[in-house]
Write an enzyme that holds these catalytic residues in place. Sequence first.
Site, PDB file in Angstrom:
ATOM      1  N   ASP A 129       0.861  -1.186   0.000  1.00  0.00           N
ATOM      2  CA  ASP A 129       0.000   0.000   0.000  1.00  0.00           C
ATOM      3  C   ASP A 129       0.901   1.242   0.000  1.00  0.00           C
ATOM      4  O   ASP A 129       2.129   1.141  -0.199  1.00  0.00           O
ATOM      5  CB  ASP A 129      -0.981  -0.022   1.187  1.00  0.00           C
ATOM      6  CG  ASP A 129      -0.296   0.168   2.543  1.00  0.00           C
ATOM      7  OD1 ASP A 129       0.957   0.236   2.595  1.00  0.00           O
ATOM      8  OD2 ASP A 129      -1.012   0.252   3.559  1.00  0.00           O
ATOM      9  N   HIS A 130       0.315   2.391   0.237  1.00  0.00           N
ATOM     10  CA  HIS A 130       1.084   3.638   0.232  1.00  0.00           C
ATOM     11  C   HIS A 130       2.195   3.649   1.285  1.00  0.00           C
ATOM     12  O   HIS A 130       3.288   4.153   1.052  1.00  0.00           O
ATOM     13  CB  HIS A 130       0.144   4.834   0.458  1.00  0.00           C
ATOM     14  CG  HIS A 130      -0.664   4.716   1.716  1.00  0.00           C
ATOM     15  ND1 HIS A 130      -1.709   3.808   1.834  1.00  0.00           N
ATOM     16  CD2 HIS A 130      -0.576   5.337   2.912  1.00  0.00           C
ATOM     17  CE1 HIS A 130      -2.221   3.907   3.043  1.00  0.00           C
ATOM     18  NE2 HIS A 130      -1.552   4.823   3.720  1.00  0.00           N
ATOM     19  N   ARG A 160       6.949   0.801   8.627  1.00  0.00           N
ATOM     20  CA  ARG A 160       7.020   1.741   9.741  1.00  0.00           C
ATOM     21  C   ARG A 160       7.629   1.093  10.984  1.00  0.00           C
ATOM     22  O   ARG A 160       7.666   1.697  12.054  1.00  0.00           O
ATOM     23  CB  ARG A 160       5.621   2.278  10.066  1.00  0.00           C
ATOM     24  CG  ARG A 160       5.046   3.130   8.936  1.00  0.00           C
ATOM     25  CD  ARG A 160       3.599   3.496   9.184  1.00  0.00           C
ATOM     26  NE  ARG A 160       3.076   4.330   8.109  1.00  0.00           N
ATOM     27  CZ  ARG A 160       1.774   4.529   7.883  1.00  0.00           C
ATOM     28  NH1 ARG A 160       0.870   3.958   8.671  1.00  0.00           N
ATOM     29  NH2 ARG A 160       1.383   5.290   6.884  1.00  0.00           N
ATOM     30  N   CYS A 207       3.196  -3.209   4.155  1.00  0.00           N
ATOM     31  CA  CYS A 207       2.303  -2.099   4.535  1.00  0.00           C
ATOM     32  C   CYS A 207       2.971  -1.394   5.715  1.00  0.00           C
ATOM     33  O   CYS A 207       4.177  -1.548   5.922  1.00  0.00           O
ATOM     34  CB  CYS A 207       0.886  -2.580   4.827  1.00  0.00           C
ATOM     35  SG  CYS A 207       0.693  -3.656   6.265  1.00  0.00           S
ATOM     36  N   GLY A 208       2.229  -0.618   6.477  1.00  0.00           N
ATOM     37  CA  GLY A 208       2.859   0.119   7.576  1.00  0.00           C
ATOM     38  C   GLY A 208       3.429  -0.808   8.633  1.00  0.00           C
ATOM     39  O   GLY A 208       4.564  -0.649   9.081  1.00  0.00           O
ATOM     40  N   THR A 209       2.633  -1.786   9.044  1.00  0.00           N
ATOM     41  CA  THR A 209       3.061  -2.728  10.078  1.00  0.00           C
ATOM     42  C   THR A 209       3.369  -4.125   9.538  1.00  0.00           C
ATOM     43  O   THR A 209       3.991  -4.929  10.234  1.00  0.00           O
ATOM     44  CB  THR A 209       1.935  -2.912  11.115  1.00  0.00           C
ATOM     45  OG1 THR A 209       0.754  -3.345  10.407  1.00  0.00           O
ATOM     46  CG2 THR A 209       1.630  -1.612  11.850  1.00  0.00           C
ATOM     47  N   HIS A 252       7.818 -31.564   9.478  1.00  0.00           N
ATOM     48  CA  HIS A 252       7.298 -30.205   9.276  1.00  0.00           C
ATOM     49  C   HIS A 252       6.436 -30.133   8.014  1.00  0.00           C
ATOM     50  O   HIS A 252       5.427 -29.418   7.984  1.00  0.00           O
ATOM     51  CB  HIS A 252       8.444 -29.207   9.219  1.00  0.00           C
ATOM     52  CG  HIS A 252       9.246 -29.186  10.476  1.00  0.00           C
ATOM     53  ND1 HIS A 252       8.707 -28.806  11.685  1.00  0.00           N
ATOM     54  CD2 HIS A 252      10.532 -29.543  10.725  1.00  0.00           C
ATOM     55  CE1 HIS A 252       9.635 -28.922  12.634  1.00  0.00           C
ATOM     56  NE2 HIS A 252      10.743 -29.369  12.067  1.00  0.00           N
ATOM     57  N   HIS A 295      10.370 -24.493   9.095  1.00  0.00           N
ATOM     58  CA  HIS A 295       9.293 -25.296   9.685  1.00  0.00           C
ATOM     59  C   HIS A 295       7.937 -25.094   9.014  1.00  0.00           C
ATOM     60  O   HIS A 295       7.142 -26.033   8.962  1.00  0.00           O
ATOM     61  CB  HIS A 295       9.155 -24.975  11.182  1.00  0.00           C
ATOM     62  CG  HIS A 295      10.259 -25.562  12.010  1.00  0.00           C
ATOM     63  ND1 HIS A 295      10.185 -25.683  13.379  1.00  0.00           N
ATOM     64  CD2 HIS A 295      11.469 -26.060  11.654  1.00  0.00           C
ATOM     65  CE1 HIS A 295      11.306 -26.240  13.837  1.00  0.00           C
ATOM     66  NE2 HIS A 295      12.100 -26.459  12.800  1.00  0.00           N
TER      67      HIS A 295
END
Length: 146
Positions: A8-9, A109, A65-67, A133, A98
């Site tokens: 995103d932005h 961010r 994205c930001g997070t 796994h 795994h």
Amino acid sequence: MKIAIGSDHAGYDYRRMLISHLEAAGHEIIDCGCEEKVSCDYPVYGRKAARLVKSGACERGVVICGTGFGISLAANRLEGIRCVNCTDVLTVRMARLHNNANMIALGARVIGEDTAKLLVDTFLETPHEGGRHALRVALIDSLPME
Ligand code: RB5
């Protein structure tokens, strides 16, 4: 490797930086946008990248994205997508070894540019361990979306 990348932005600058980094390393990139650094909706771009991974058109996906949270949540709505939001090398390594993660989500961010490059490189270079796994990953993939 053929890699889908979307943001995103908030992830726009990191996406462009990572595209240059990955192309310089010889990878083929499919850029899913966003087109401009103006406020937009991360689910759109997470889904575009995830679709390319789900279809097999791309082997791996990188979304920003930001997070890293929102775009990973959107990507994980598609069957067969295992998108992990990571901030450190250990968790990226374990997600490959795994969990056979096929997409990574980053928070522009949250982490610095050099960390983002290192995490993506680790994500692309670390193999899946297989064995028990792989059985667990197959179990995840067999779970119905409820
Ligand atoms: C956009 O402001 C922000 O909410 C988004 O980039 C992301 O961090 C959501 O999870």
